[in-house]
Design an enzyme around this catalytic site. Structure first.
Site, PDB file in Angstrom:
ATOM      1  N   ASP A  94       3.646 -14.089  12.146  1.00  0.00           N
ATOM      2  CA  ASP A  94       2.342 -14.564  11.674  1.00  0.00           C
ATOM      3  C   ASP A  94       1.331 -13.415  11.702  1.00  0.00           C
ATOM      4  O   ASP A  94       0.781 -13.074  12.754  1.00  0.00           O
ATOM      5  CB  ASP A  94       1.907 -15.720  12.595  1.00  0.00           C
ATOM      6  CG  ASP A  94       0.612 -16.384  12.159  1.00  0.00           C
ATOM      7  OD1 ASP A  94      -0.160 -15.762  11.415  1.00  0.00           O
ATOM      8  OD2 ASP A  94       0.368 -17.523  12.583  1.00  0.00           O
TER       9      ASP A  94
ATOM     10  N   HIS B 228      -2.369  10.312  -0.666  1.00  0.00           N
ATOM     11  CA  HIS B 228      -2.479   8.971  -1.240  1.00  0.00           C
ATOM     12  C   HIS B 228      -2.392   9.046  -2.764  1.00  0.00           C
ATOM     13  O   HIS B 228      -1.689   8.268  -3.388  1.00  0.00           O
ATOM     14  CB  HIS B 228      -3.814   8.380  -0.810  1.00  0.00           C
ATOM     15  CG  HIS B 228      -3.903   6.917  -1.051  1.00  0.00           C
ATOM     16  ND1 HIS B 228      -3.212   6.013  -0.277  1.00  0.00           N
ATOM     17  CD2 HIS B 228      -4.566   6.199  -1.975  1.00  0.00           C
ATOM     18  CE1 HIS B 228      -3.471   4.802  -0.730  1.00  0.00           C
ATOM     19  NE2 HIS B 228      -4.293   4.896  -1.759  1.00  0.00           N
TER      20      HIS B 228
ATOM     21  N   GLU C  12       0.822  -1.220   0.000  1.00  0.00           N
ATOM     22  CA  GLU C  12       0.000   0.000   0.000  1.00  0.00           C
ATOM     23  C   GLU C  12       0.855   1.268   0.000  1.00  0.00           C
ATOM     24  O   GLU C  12       1.663   1.475   0.916  1.00  0.00           O
ATOM     25  CB  GLU C  12      -0.927  -0.008   1.234  1.00  0.00           C
ATOM     26  CG  GLU C  12      -1.881   1.170   1.229  1.00  0.00           C
ATOM     27  CD  GLU C  12      -3.014   1.051   2.248  1.00  0.00           C
ATOM     28  OE1 GLU C  12      -3.433  -0.081   2.562  1.00  0.00           O
ATOM     29  OE2 GLU C  12      -3.460   2.104   2.727  1.00  0.00           O
TER      30      GLU C  12
ATOM     31  N   LYS D 254      -8.079  -0.708  11.038  1.00  0.00           N
ATOM     32  CA  LYS D 254      -7.367  -1.129   9.819  1.00  0.00           C
ATOM     33  C   LYS D 254      -6.151  -0.231   9.613  1.00  0.00           C
ATOM     34  O   LYS D 254      -5.081  -0.680   9.200  1.00  0.00           O
ATOM     35  CB  LYS D 254      -8.316  -1.068   8.623  1.00  0.00           C
ATOM     36  CG  LYS D 254      -7.800  -1.748   7.363  1.00  0.00           C
ATOM     37  CD  LYS D 254      -6.979  -0.862   6.476  1.00  0.00           C
ATOM     38  CE  LYS D 254      -6.588  -1.574   5.182  1.00  0.00           C
ATOM     39  NZ  LYS D 254      -5.761  -0.736   4.300  1.00  0.00           N
TER      40      LYS D 254
END
Ligand code: MEV
Length: 423
Positions: free
Chosen positions: A276, A374, A82, A260
């Site tokens: 993990d 972004h 991202e 998130k």
């Protein structure tokens, strides 16, 4: 060696220059980072890691700068697809740095293994009998892993409860194990399987599931930082971030997105270090719902000087030994760059980066909006997709942003006109 994570102009350097700066800054021999050249995983290594291998997948590995945790600087490797994540973490860490960076602590590396006992006639009596066997069960668990015991870890406690289920009451025992520098899944699963028959015999039932819990709330790690009001953009931005935090605390729809943003930072470091990601993500989201309703994992408040304070607490089951952390050459390089010497220290850096990432997203959302930064970075991806060579990407991306058209077709036209100008 003392690391300085503040490297100005880092983003404007070439990949090779950045790598040399990181090796130098972290006090690591350049050769130790050579695994980064190829993505670090040869096909035969991949073939030993999972089944039915046909190849590998590459991901960009970036390094977040400016990170200070408990007074120590770290250059932080982050693996993510991202755009803006690494830049945002570095920027937020810079805003925290002027007030001492991140302060982090943890509850210790204790994992929970669950042993489910079914077909119990007297569940409450069974619970008591299991607890009476505590010392015997802990000793049996420790006998499975003398190396862990020698390193100062091992079984610490045994709890048991009666769980009403739609299949009738069940007795659920928790074995708590200090796993030291391991993530600990293998150690606790082995112990759970070993103690289950004795435990079920005491309970007068049948052992069924014997597996760790990813709700690792005996392995909590917390971070806090003060973010400078002026560097954030002024008092209104501070108040707006507090309001954004309150929104995420009160509304699960917003909380999922807020969290998130935290995981953008956490998962990138977890992945870079060969840990993990699914275990960590499951633990974090379970923690977010610990009181029965899903909520924000972090809190932002205003302090008496008008600066913003941020706090984050999550389970962080990560290790430095075993699994892909040992087997993957890039994970090994990432650990060297980080300069951490224990799983606890690694966990503290990861949670600090989660907080930095969260602050960066909330700041952008409360100020200019997320798309501004972004789309600038996205423009670079579009330019490359349209065929721009590395030295052409910045100019083409600049044109897309300036003209407000971040589209592949327009990037092709911009590239053609750039090449025309150069010819
Ligand atoms: C995007 O990957 C993450 C954000 O949506 C996080 C947030 O909204 O806080 C920007």
């Amino acid at each position: 060696m003392a690391v300085n994570s503040r490297i100005s102009g880092f983003k404007d350097r070439s990949v090779a220059e950045r790598r040399a700066l990181v090796a130098d800054g972290a006090g690591v021999a350049a050769a130790a980072l050579s695994a980064l050249d190829t993505g670090g995983l040869a096909l035969d290594q991949a073939d030993h890691m999972i089944e039915n291998v046909i190849g590998t997948i590459g991901l960009p590995l970036g390094v977040a700068t400016n990170v200070t945790v408990n007074g120590r600087d770290h250059l932080v490797p982050m693996a993510t697809e991202e755009p803006s994540v690494v830049a945002a973490a570095s920027n937020a860490a810079r805003i925290a740095r002027v007030h001492g960076g991140f302060h982090a602590s943890g509850s210790g590396p204790v994992m929970i293994a669950q042993i489910q006992v079914v077909d119990v006639i007297d569940p409450y009596g069974a619970r008591n009998r299991v607890l009476e066997a505590r010392e015997e069960i802990l000793a049996l668990a420790d006998a499975q892993d003398p190396v862990l015991v020698r390193l100062g870890g091992g079984a610490r406690d045994l709890t048991a409860r009666v769980l009403p289920t739609r299949a009738g009451p069940q007795v659920i025992a928790h074995l708590l194990v200090d796993v030291r520098d391991a993530m600990g899944a293998n150690a606790v699963n082995t112990m759970a399987e070993a103690v289950a028959p004795a435990l079920a015999e005491r309970a007068g039932g049948r052992p069924l599931l014997r597996i760790l819990s990813n709700k690792a709330d005996t392995r909590l790690v917390r971070a806090r930082a003060v973010f400078d009001a002026e560097l954030l953009g002024g008092p209104q931005v501070v108040d707006d971030i507090v309001a954004a935090s309150a929104f995420a605390e009160a509304d699960p729809y917003r909380a999922a997105t807020h969290n998130k943003g935290i995981m953008n930072g956490i998962s990138a470091v977890v992945l870079a270090t060969g840990n993990d990601t699914r275990a960590v993500e499951a633990g974090c989201h379970a923690h977010a719902a610990r009181d029965g309703a899903y909520t924000a994992l972090s809190r932002f408040e205003k302090d008496r000087d008008g600066n913003l304070t941020g706090t984050l607490e999550v389970p962080m089951p990560v290790g430095l030994v075993g699994g892909a952390t040992r087997a993957h050459p890039v994970a090994q390089a990432a650990i060297k760059i980080l300069g951490v010497t224990s799983a606890a220290e690694l966990a503290e850096v990861i949670v600090s980066v989660g907080l930095a990432q969260n602050l960066a997203a909330c700041r952008a959302l409360a100020a200019e909006g997320i798309q501004h930064g972004h789309m600038r970075l996205h423009a670079r991806t579009i330019a490359a997709t349209a065929g721009a060579a590395p030295d052409e990407v910045p100019r083409v991306a600049e044109r897309l942003v300036r003209d407000g058209k971040i589209q592949e077709e327009y990037a092709r036209q911009a590239l053609a006109s750039l090449r025309g100008e150069r010819a």
